[in-house]
Scaffold this motif. Structure first.
Motif, PDB file in Angstrom:
ATOM      1  N   ASN A  27       0.505  -1.248   0.002  1.00  0.00           N
ATOM      2  CA  ASN A  27       0.052  -0.005  -0.067  1.00  0.00           C
ATOM      3  C   ASN A  27       0.847   1.193  -0.058  1.00  0.00           C
ATOM      4  O   ASN A  27       0.285   2.357  -0.033  1.00  0.00           O
ATOM      5  CB  ASN A  27      -0.915   0.101   1.072  1.00  0.00           C
ATOM      6  CG  ASN A  27      -2.318  -0.701   0.890  1.00  0.00           C
ATOM      7  OD1 ASN A  27      -2.323  -1.559  -0.001  1.00  0.00           O
ATOM      8  ND2 ASN A  27      -3.082  -0.653   1.446  1.00  0.00           N
ATOM      9  N   LEU A  28       1.982   1.033   0.151  1.00  0.00           N
ATOM     10  CA  LEU A  28       2.988   2.254  -0.092  1.00  0.00           C
ATOM     11  C   LEU A  28       3.124   2.751  -1.463  1.00  0.00           C
ATOM     12  O   LEU A  28       3.477   3.889  -1.995  1.00  0.00           O
ATOM     13  CB  LEU A  28       4.346   2.079   0.626  1.00  0.00           C
ATOM     14  CG  LEU A  28       4.748   2.125   1.931  1.00  0.00           C
ATOM     15  CD1 LEU A  28       6.341   2.130   2.246  1.00  0.00           C
ATOM     16  CD2 LEU A  28       4.310   3.738   2.632  1.00  0.00           C
ATOM     17  N   ASP A  29       3.136   2.032  -2.311  1.00  0.00           N
ATOM     18  CA  ASP A  29       3.328   2.053  -3.888  1.00  0.00           C
ATOM     19  C   ASP A  29       2.380   2.958  -4.343  1.00  0.00           C
ATOM     20  O   ASP A  29       0.929   2.277  -4.556  1.00  0.00           O
ATOM     21  CB  ASP A  29       3.672   0.773  -4.592  1.00  0.00           C
ATOM     22  CG  ASP A  29       3.940   1.117  -6.089  1.00  0.00           C
ATOM     23  OD1 ASP A  29       3.552   1.934  -6.850  1.00  0.00           O
ATOM     24  OD2 ASP A  29       4.738   0.098  -6.333  1.00  0.00           O
ATOM     25  N   LYS A  30       2.463   4.147  -4.905  1.00  0.00           N
ATOM     26  CA  LYS A  30       1.222   4.981  -5.259  1.00  0.00           C
ATOM     27  C   LYS A  30       0.600   4.264  -6.723  1.00  0.00           C
ATOM     28  O   LYS A  30      -0.417   4.603  -6.924  1.00  0.00           O
ATOM     29  CB  LYS A  30       1.767   6.529  -5.460  1.00  0.00           C
ATOM     30  CG  LYS A  30       2.701   6.605  -6.583  1.00  0.00           C
ATOM     31  CD  LYS A  30       3.315   7.994  -6.966  1.00  0.00           C
ATOM     32  CE  LYS A  30       4.366   8.203  -7.871  1.00  0.00           C
ATOM     33  NZ  LYS A  30       4.282   7.545  -9.203  1.00  0.00           N
ATOM     34  N   LEU A  76       2.883 -12.390  -3.229  1.00  0.00           N
ATOM     35  CA  LEU A  76       2.737 -11.465  -4.457  1.00  0.00           C
ATOM     36  C   LEU A  76       1.802 -10.425  -4.125  1.00  0.00           C
ATOM     37  O   LEU A  76       1.928  -9.414  -5.107  1.00  0.00           O
ATOM     38  CB  LEU A  76       2.343 -12.515  -5.507  1.00  0.00           C
ATOM     39  CG  LEU A  76       3.016 -13.753  -5.963  1.00  0.00           C
ATOM     40  CD1 LEU A  76       2.535 -14.546  -6.978  1.00  0.00           C
ATOM     41  CD2 LEU A  76       4.315 -13.329  -6.203  1.00  0.00           C
ATOM     42  N   GLY A  77       0.760 -10.465  -3.521  1.00  0.00           N
ATOM     43  CA  GLY A  77      -0.233  -9.623  -3.171  1.00  0.00           C
ATOM     44  C   GLY A  77      -1.379 -10.381  -2.442  1.00  0.00           C
ATOM     45  O   GLY A  77      -1.466 -11.192  -1.904  1.00  0.00           O
ATOM     46  N   TRP A  78      -2.743  -9.816  -2.774  1.00  0.00           N
ATOM     47  CA  TRP A  78      -3.816 -10.416  -2.086  1.00  0.00           C
ATOM     48  C   TRP A  78      -4.846 -10.324  -3.312  1.00  0.00           C
ATOM     49  O   TRP A  78      -4.910  -9.649  -4.233  1.00  0.00           O
ATOM     50  CB  TRP A  78      -4.432  -9.805  -1.049  1.00  0.00           C
ATOM     51  CG  TRP A  78      -4.589  -8.369  -0.950  1.00  0.00           C
ATOM     52  CD1 TRP A  78      -3.831  -7.349  -0.717  1.00  0.00           C
ATOM     53  CD2 TRP A  78      -5.860  -7.685  -1.546  1.00  0.00           C
ATOM     54  NE1 TRP A  78      -4.507  -6.036  -0.932  1.00  0.00           N
ATOM     55  CE2 TRP A  78      -5.718  -6.225  -1.376  1.00  0.00           C
ATOM     56  CE3 TRP A  78      -6.962  -8.205  -2.074  1.00  0.00           C
ATOM     57  CZ2 TRP A  78      -6.754  -5.403  -1.702  1.00  0.00           C
ATOM     58  CZ3 TRP A  78      -8.078  -7.043  -2.614  1.00  0.00           C
ATOM     59  CH2 TRP A  78      -7.783  -5.787  -2.502  1.00  0.00           C
ATOM     60  N   PHE A  97       1.920  -6.650  -5.937  1.00  0.00           N
ATOM     61  CA  PHE A  97       3.262  -5.724  -6.012  1.00  0.00           C
ATOM     62  C   PHE A  97       3.407  -5.705  -7.660  1.00  0.00           C
ATOM     63  O   PHE A  97       2.987  -6.587  -8.485  1.00  0.00           O
ATOM     64  CB  PHE A  97       4.290  -6.710  -5.297  1.00  0.00           C
ATOM     65  CG  PHE A  97       4.326  -6.588  -3.929  1.00  0.00           C
ATOM     66  CD1 PHE A  97       4.866  -5.344  -3.318  1.00  0.00           C
ATOM     67  CD2 PHE A  97       4.113  -7.619  -3.150  1.00  0.00           C
ATOM     68  CE1 PHE A  97       4.736  -5.208  -1.846  1.00  0.00           C
ATOM     69  CE2 PHE A  97       4.036  -7.493  -1.833  1.00  0.00           C
ATOM     70  CZ  PHE A  97       4.499  -6.321  -0.965  1.00  0.00           C
ATOM     71  N   LYS A  98       3.864  -4.461  -7.842  1.00  0.00           N
ATOM     72  CA  LYS A  98       4.268  -3.988  -9.317  1.00  0.00           C
ATOM     73  C   LYS A  98       4.927  -5.142 -10.057  1.00  0.00           C
ATOM     74  O   LYS A  98       4.662  -5.261 -11.260  1.00  0.00           O
ATOM     75  CB  LYS A  98       4.651  -2.773  -9.447  1.00  0.00           C
ATOM     76  CG  LYS A  98       4.400  -2.093 -10.492  1.00  0.00           C
ATOM     77  CD  LYS A  98       4.507  -0.533 -10.578  1.00  0.00           C
ATOM     78  CE  LYS A  98       5.440   0.246  -9.466  1.00  0.00           C
ATOM     79  NZ  LYS A  98       5.729   1.508  -9.464  1.00  0.00           N
ATOM     80  N   LYS A  99       5.945  -5.575  -9.405  1.00  0.00           N
ATOM     81  CA  LYS A  99       6.840  -6.414 -10.078  1.00  0.00           C
ATOM     82  C   LYS A  99       6.255  -7.740 -10.519  1.00  0.00           C
ATOM     83  O   LYS A  99       6.842  -8.449 -11.225  1.00  0.00           O
ATOM     84  CB  LYS A  99       8.145  -6.729  -9.109  1.00  0.00           C
ATOM     85  CG  LYS A  99       7.779  -7.446  -8.071  1.00  0.00           C
ATOM     86  CD  LYS A  99       9.210  -7.840  -7.014  1.00  0.00           C
ATOM     87  CE  LYS A  99       8.781  -8.317  -5.966  1.00  0.00           C
ATOM     88  NZ  LYS A  99      10.285  -8.660  -5.179  1.00  0.00           N
TER      89      LYS A  99
END
Length: 165
Positions: A27-30, A76-78, A97-99
């Motif tokens: 949640n930090l990644d804009k 990886l995320g949710w 995550f963007k990656k």
């Protein structure tokens, strides 16, 4: 930790308090939050508190689940199905995550969640919402078999609502 759903490359499990660093950093990644309407957590403790109090699984049989790579157990995320009582509806959501974008993980996990919701939880209808500008999420909703239903106001932005057939 119990695996709720297992796919070809992934497994989904309940989120728990130990996921707080992943949740905070996601949640930090804009760019990750750009089309969500959500704000980043203020600190790690806020993320930990959120996860400690996140308890939809027993009440509704579903929620947002951690998406884990079977090869290396990477978070990886949710992804998952959330019941919103005020709307009396279940919705599919995902965040990675963007990656890990563009690798089919959102489609693979979301499709398995839809199937789980319909087949295991006997949910009649699952919706998906996205901002109209969020072409990638709209494409995922279409790939997992949801159909366009209507436009709506998404926190002051143009949004689209998709539903299971």
């Amino acid at each position: 930790m119990k695996k709720i759903i297992v796919t070809e490359r992934l497994y989904l499990r309940e989120l728990n308090e130990t996921d707080y660093k992943y949740f905070y950093n996601l949640n930090l990644d804009k760019d990750v939050l750009e089309y969500t309407g959500d704000k980043p957590f203020k600190n790690l403790e806020e993320s930990k508190k959120f996860l400690k109090n996140y308890k939809p699984y027993k009440k509704y049989g579903c929620g947002r689940w951690a998406v884990i790579d079977k090869k290396n157990d990477a978070f990886l995320g949710w992804c998952g199905i959330k019941f919103t009582q005020s709307l009396n509806e279940y919705d599919i959501g995902f965040r990675f995550f963007k990656k890990y974008w563009g690798k089919g993980f959102a489609t693979e996990s979301a499709k398995s969640c839809i199937e789980y919701g319909i087949n295991n939880l006997k949910i009649n209808e699952i919706v998906g919402r996205a901002m109209k500008e969020n072409k990638a999420s709209i494409r995922v909703l279409e790939k997992i078999g949801l159909e366009y239903h209507a436009d709506f106001d998404f926190d002051g932005n143009k949004g689209v609502l998709y539903k299971t057939k």
